[in-house]
Design an enzyme around this catalytic site. Sequence first.
Site, PDB file in Angstrom:
ATOM      1  N   THR A   3     -15.393  -1.404  -2.819  1.00  0.00           N
ATOM      2  CA  THR A   3     -16.389  -1.629  -3.874  1.00  0.00           C
ATOM      3  C   THR A   3     -15.928  -2.655  -4.888  1.00  0.00           C
ATOM      4  O   THR A   3     -16.748  -3.233  -5.608  1.00  0.00           O
ATOM      5  CB  THR A   3     -16.691  -0.311  -4.614  1.00  0.00           C
ATOM      6  OG1 THR A   3     -15.455   0.273  -5.057  1.00  0.00           O
ATOM      7  CG2 THR A   3     -17.421   0.668  -3.714  1.00  0.00           C
ATOM      8  N   ASP A   4     -14.620  -2.910  -4.977  1.00  0.00           N
ATOM      9  CA  ASP A   4     -14.120  -3.727  -6.093  1.00  0.00           C
ATOM     10  C   ASP A   4     -14.607  -5.168  -6.014  1.00  0.00           C
ATOM     11  O   ASP A   4     -15.002  -5.752  -7.022  1.00  0.00           O
ATOM     12  CB  ASP A   4     -12.600  -3.666  -6.197  1.00  0.00           C
ATOM     13  CG  ASP A   4     -11.859  -4.075  -4.937  1.00  0.00           C
ATOM     14  OD1 ASP A   4     -12.477  -4.072  -3.850  1.00  0.00           O
ATOM     15  OD2 ASP A   4     -10.660  -4.389  -5.044  1.00  0.00           O
TER      16      ASP A   4
ATOM     17  N   GLY B 287      -1.301   0.505   3.522  1.00  0.00           N
ATOM     18  CA  GLY B 287      -2.495   0.704   2.712  1.00  0.00           C
ATOM     19  C   GLY B 287      -2.218   1.213   1.322  1.00  0.00           C
ATOM     20  O   GLY B 287      -3.147   1.642   0.627  1.00  0.00           O
TER      21      GLY B 287
ATOM     22  N   SER C 175      -0.826  -0.750  -0.996  1.00  0.00           N
ATOM     23  CA  SER C 175      -0.808  -1.967  -1.801  1.00  0.00           C
ATOM     24  C   SER C 175       0.582  -2.337  -2.280  1.00  0.00           C
ATOM     25  O   SER C 175       0.819  -2.560  -3.465  1.00  0.00           O
ATOM     26  CB  SER C 175      -1.773  -1.871  -2.993  1.00  0.00           C
ATOM     27  OG  SER C 175      -2.010  -3.164  -3.511  1.00  0.00           O
ATOM     28  N   SER C 176       1.487  -2.444  -1.323  1.00  0.00           N
ATOM     29  CA  SER C 176       2.820  -2.945  -1.651  1.00  0.00           C
ATOM     30  C   SER C 176       2.747  -4.373  -2.173  1.00  0.00           C
ATOM     31  O   SER C 176       3.586  -4.786  -2.989  1.00  0.00           O
ATOM     32  CB  SER C 176       3.727  -2.871  -0.423  1.00  0.00           C
ATOM     33  OG  SER C 176       3.193  -3.635   0.656  1.00  0.00           O
ATOM     34  N   SER C 177       1.737  -5.130  -1.743  1.00  0.00           N
ATOM     35  CA  SER C 177       1.620  -6.525  -2.196  1.00  0.00           C
ATOM     36  C   SER C 177       1.320  -6.600  -3.687  1.00  0.00           C
ATOM     37  O   SER C 177       1.924  -7.401  -4.417  1.00  0.00           O
ATOM     38  CB  SER C 177       0.541  -7.262  -1.399  1.00  0.00           C
ATOM     39  OG  SER C 177      -0.724  -6.659  -1.560  1.00  0.00           O
TER      40      SER C 177
ATOM     41  N   GLU D 158      -3.110 -13.456  -5.402  1.00  0.00           N
ATOM     42  CA  GLU D 158      -3.370 -12.945  -4.052  1.00  0.00           C
ATOM     43  C   GLU D 158      -4.565 -13.652  -3.417  1.00  0.00           C
ATOM     44  O   GLU D 158      -4.551 -13.967  -2.229  1.00  0.00           O
ATOM     45  CB  GLU D 158      -3.583 -11.436  -4.066  1.00  0.00           C
ATOM     46  CG  GLU D 158      -3.781 -10.862  -2.682  1.00  0.00           C
ATOM     47  CD  GLU D 158      -3.125  -9.514  -2.482  1.00  0.00           C
ATOM     48  OE1 GLU D 158      -3.390  -8.904  -1.437  1.00  0.00           O
ATOM     49  OE2 GLU D 158      -2.338  -9.082  -3.334  1.00  0.00           O
TER      50      GLU D 158
ATOM     51  N   ASP E 200      -6.384  -3.247  -6.685  1.00  0.00           N
ATOM     52  CA  ASP E 200      -4.961  -3.018  -6.462  1.00  0.00           C
ATOM     53  C   ASP E 200      -4.117  -3.467  -7.647  1.00  0.00           C
ATOM     54  O   ASP E 200      -3.202  -2.766  -8.090  1.00  0.00           O
ATOM     55  CB  ASP E 200      -4.513  -3.737  -5.197  1.00  0.00           C
ATOM     56  CG  ASP E 200      -5.125  -3.143  -3.947  1.00  0.00           C
ATOM     57  OD1 ASP E 200      -5.659  -2.022  -4.029  1.00  0.00           O
ATOM     58  OD2 ASP E 200      -5.080  -3.799  -2.897  1.00  0.00           O
TER      59      ASP E 200
END
Length: 410
Positions: A63-64, A146, A148-150, A182, A194
């Site tokens: 949704t973001d 999933g 969100s390590s990034s 990102e 994230d």
Amino acid sequence: MTGDDDADDATAGTPVERAKAALAALSADGDASDSTSPPEPTEPANPVVAVAPGRVNLVGGHTDYNDGLCLPMAVDRHVAVAARPRDDDRLRVRAADFDETAELAPDDDPDGWAAYVAAVARVLREDGPVGGADLAIASDVPTGAGLSSSAALELAVGRVLLAVSGRDLPTADLALACWRAEREGVGVECGILDQFSAALCEADSALFLDCRTREFESVPVGDDVGVLVIDTGVSHELTESGYNDRVRECAAALDRLRECADRDLDSLRDVDRDLLDAHADALEPVHRRRVRHVVTENERVRRARDALAAGDLDRVGDAMLAAHESLRDDYEVSCPELDAAVELAAETPGVYGARMTGGGFGGSAVALVDADALDRAARTIRDAVPERVGPDANVFACRPSGGVRLVDEE
């Protein structure tokens, strides 16, 4: 690491300790690009260290980037980055977990994990100086799971680069800079979920986030709640998955709805059930499903936020299960291993609800659990996971954590 970061920072083997050790080794090695200049024998100053958490998303998947609503929480798995300033403009970066080192000039555009570091530095330099630095990275956030390590990496890198450059930014502004990094530097057409989670979540709370207005509020989860993550072991890479395809499908559906409804629609956030029902036949079937997910998911986020605030965990669990069904059927971003993980969790006593978390196409499921049943539920799921989900699956408990911060040195 746990939610009590200050206690765990001093424990050998945590991301903070491993990052510090990797930085010390990097400093002792000297510059690979200048082997004729050995390192000075002086004791280096204490490093600047930042930690940023991974996250799970209770409700609000995909949704973001449609200006919608989300209900994530940060978890007590962290990326730690230790840094010391250099007297040039280069970044020399050691990834302790990969046993790799990268040297980056300001205009370099590397691949892999170094792309995130370079992209963050590039965006931050647009608004002020970012000096050179030696950096070392260590993490206990599973990569490709999933969580969100990034984003955790981006926020921790951004915070230490600002610190060693004598700069600061409000945390929300840093999150936006990392979001830009990102999107522009790595190529994932993500929304702000994230980065805002890794930046702004508070301990023992979920974050109710409006991605259009960027307003947010903390929603306490209470001590009666535990969280289990079921990492399927199926790694995903969003730049190579169908994630960007879903972004484009939503944009195409929005264009068609603008045309047939003859209305100014800024995003799918402006679409409600009545508008969708009135023009459903004008949409391609795949686009209809994508819009239906976004519309109903925003509704689920509101219900889950209200239920969590009221302590009605059964309703929160119902919203999570419904969200997974929608992500599986209408948005088509699940996979057999994720579906099996959610089914296994849902049938386990003490679990209120479960769903896939993250972008999908692999990664993890998150389960909300009665705290009194957490250990028992974890054992039950762990025993069944190899057969039901896969031999590489992993199960671990976590607690809601606070967002990015500098680790104070004594």
